[in-house]
Write a protein that holds these residues in place. Structure first.
Motif, PDB file in Angstrom:
ATOM      1  N   ALA A 314      14.563   7.267  28.425  1.00  0.00           N
ATOM      2  CA  ALA A 314      14.930   8.494  27.540  1.00  0.00           C
ATOM      3  C   ALA A 314      14.270   8.221  26.125  1.00  0.00           C
ATOM      4  O   ALA A 314      13.841   9.218  25.328  1.00  0.00           O
ATOM      5  N   LEU A 315      14.239   6.971  25.567  1.00  0.00           N
ATOM      6  CA  LEU A 315      13.834   6.657  24.452  1.00  0.00           C
ATOM      7  C   LEU A 315      12.148   7.127  24.287  1.00  0.00           C
ATOM      8  O   LEU A 315      11.579   7.713  23.222  1.00  0.00           O
ATOM      9  N   ARG A 317      10.326   9.014  26.233  1.00  0.00           N
ATOM     10  CA  ARG A 317      10.094  10.281  26.259  1.00  0.00           C
ATOM     11  C   ARG A 317      10.496  11.143  25.217  1.00  0.00           C
ATOM     12  O   ARG A 317       9.802  12.155  25.162  1.00  0.00           O
ATOM     13  N   ASN A 318      11.415  10.849  24.438  1.00  0.00           N
ATOM     14  CA  ASN A 318      11.435  11.383  23.112  1.00  0.00           C
ATOM     15  C   ASN A 318      10.361  10.850  21.965  1.00  0.00           C
ATOM     16  O   ASN A 318      10.655  11.226  20.912  1.00  0.00           O
ATOM     17  N   GLY A 319       9.509   9.940  22.314  1.00  0.00           N
ATOM     18  CA  GLY A 319       8.639   9.712  21.246  1.00  0.00           C
ATOM     19  C   GLY A 319       9.138   8.399  20.441  1.00  0.00           C
ATOM     20  O   GLY A 319       8.493   8.088  19.377  1.00  0.00           O
ATOM     21  N   ASP A 320      10.407   7.741  20.708  1.00  0.00           N
ATOM     22  CA  ASP A 320      10.970   6.780  19.989  1.00  0.00           C
ATOM     23  C   ASP A 320      10.452   5.477  20.479  1.00  0.00           C
ATOM     24  O   ASP A 320       9.604   5.194  21.643  1.00  0.00           O
TER      25      ASP A 320
END
Length: 342
Positions: A314-315, A317-320
């Protein structure tokens, strides 16, 4: 969904330069399929594409027409190769002006995190895109004066056949293109895969990241090649004709870790790459990298990163940046480990 790799084709590009890229990645796909032939649901998700400025066929050097797979879409790519091309020096400004869409696309792909490579005059498209900084770039002696005239701010290297600038690798001509591509495969996929392809092509290949100790280097390659299987360190020691104690002692002296630690790092970094670049279920990734049950994988992944596999995915994929909040091991590329597992 996996991000793909691509070679960008255009009128006047060298057929051999395009073909070598597609052949090498085609061989990789076959080798991955063979390795996991007992699993119908596992294959090489990353695909190698031939792209063009538009969906129409390109006319490569010699007049042959080559059908491209697609035009320039916004889809991000892991890695893009720019082939060598030919045009007379006096027509070069007009020729490059016609490739403005390709140059703009390369600039945007690089800004999005793609790794780039170029061969011969393909380097000029990266120079036009403003991606080479001050260099150095590898240029043949006969072409150095013209390159300096057109790009006076970029330092030229006529000695070394391959050079790097940040996420860009360049070869001064097609003679050195095989070395460039196999080196990139080792960095972006795995050193073992690069070595296997180099052996198949009859090449001598430097294997960066391997220990200076021949015993430990052999053990590293053995572990990398078999990381997806159930392994016992005793079997590795038997293969190397040494005792487990000797193997562990020399591994620690060279890499400051045990063979079991090294194997775990290979598997965890492979898992991170697949979580980032594929849509495979976590349970399938666990199987792919050598874990017999999901619980064991989840425990190992949390110990390695400080978070669950789902949270990590999730991180990214969110660009984090998940590494900013995790302890992080030694840089895997320094240990000859894969940066991208397809």
């Amino acid at each position: 969904m996996a991000r793909d790799v691509a070679v960008i084709g255009f009128d006047g590009a060298c057929l051999a330069s395009i073909g070598l890229f597609l052949d090498l990645f085609g061989q990789m796909r076959l080798r991955v399929a063979h390795q996991f032939r007992t699993r119908d649901d596992i294959g090489m998700h990353t695909r190698a594409k031939l792209l063009g400025p538009s969906p129409r066929p390109i006319q490569v050097l010699g007049g042959w027409k080559l059908q491209v797979e697609d035009g320039l879409a916004a889809t991000p790519h892991i890695y893009i190769h720019v082939p060598d091309f030919y045009c007379p020096e006096e027509t070069t400004p007009d020729y490059i002006a016609k490739l403005h869409s390709v140059i703009d696309w390369l600039r945007s792909q690089y800004a999005g995190g793609a790794h780039l490579s170029a061969t011969g005059r393909g380097i000029e498209l990266l120079a036009e895109a403003g991606l080479l900084g001050n260099g150095p770039v590898p240029v043949a002696r006969g072409a150095a004066a013209e390159f300096r005239r057109r790009y006076p701010h970029i330092r030229v290297n006529t000695t070394d056949p391959i050079a790097e600038v940040d996420r860009i690798m360049m070869a001064r001509g097609m003679t050195h293109e095989m070395s460039l591509l196999t080196r990139l495969i080792g960095r972006l996929l795995s050193p073992t895969m690069a070595g296997t392809l180099a052996d198949a092509m009859g090449m001598e290949l430097d294997r960066p990241g391997l220990s200076d100790d021949p015993l430990v280097a052999t053990a590293q390659m053995w572990l990398s090649e078999r990381a997806s299987r159930g392994l016992h360190i005793a079997a590795l020691a038997e293969h190397l004709a040494v005792s487990p104690q000797t193997l562990i002692r020399r591994f620690r002296a060279q890499l400051d870790m045990t063979p079991r630690d090294y194997l775990r790092l290979i598997r965890m970094h492979s898992a991170q790459s697949q979580l980032r670049d594929t849509s495979r279920p976590v349970s399938q990734i666990a199987t792919l990298i050598g874990y017999n049950d999901l619980k064991s994988f989840q425990q190992a992944f949390r110990q390695h990163t400080g978070m669950s596999a789902s949270h990590y995915r999730a991180l990214v994929r969110n660009g984090d940046d998940p590494h900013s909040s995790s302890p992080g091991p030694a840089n895997p590329s320094d240990l000859g480990m894969p940066l991208i597992l397809c």
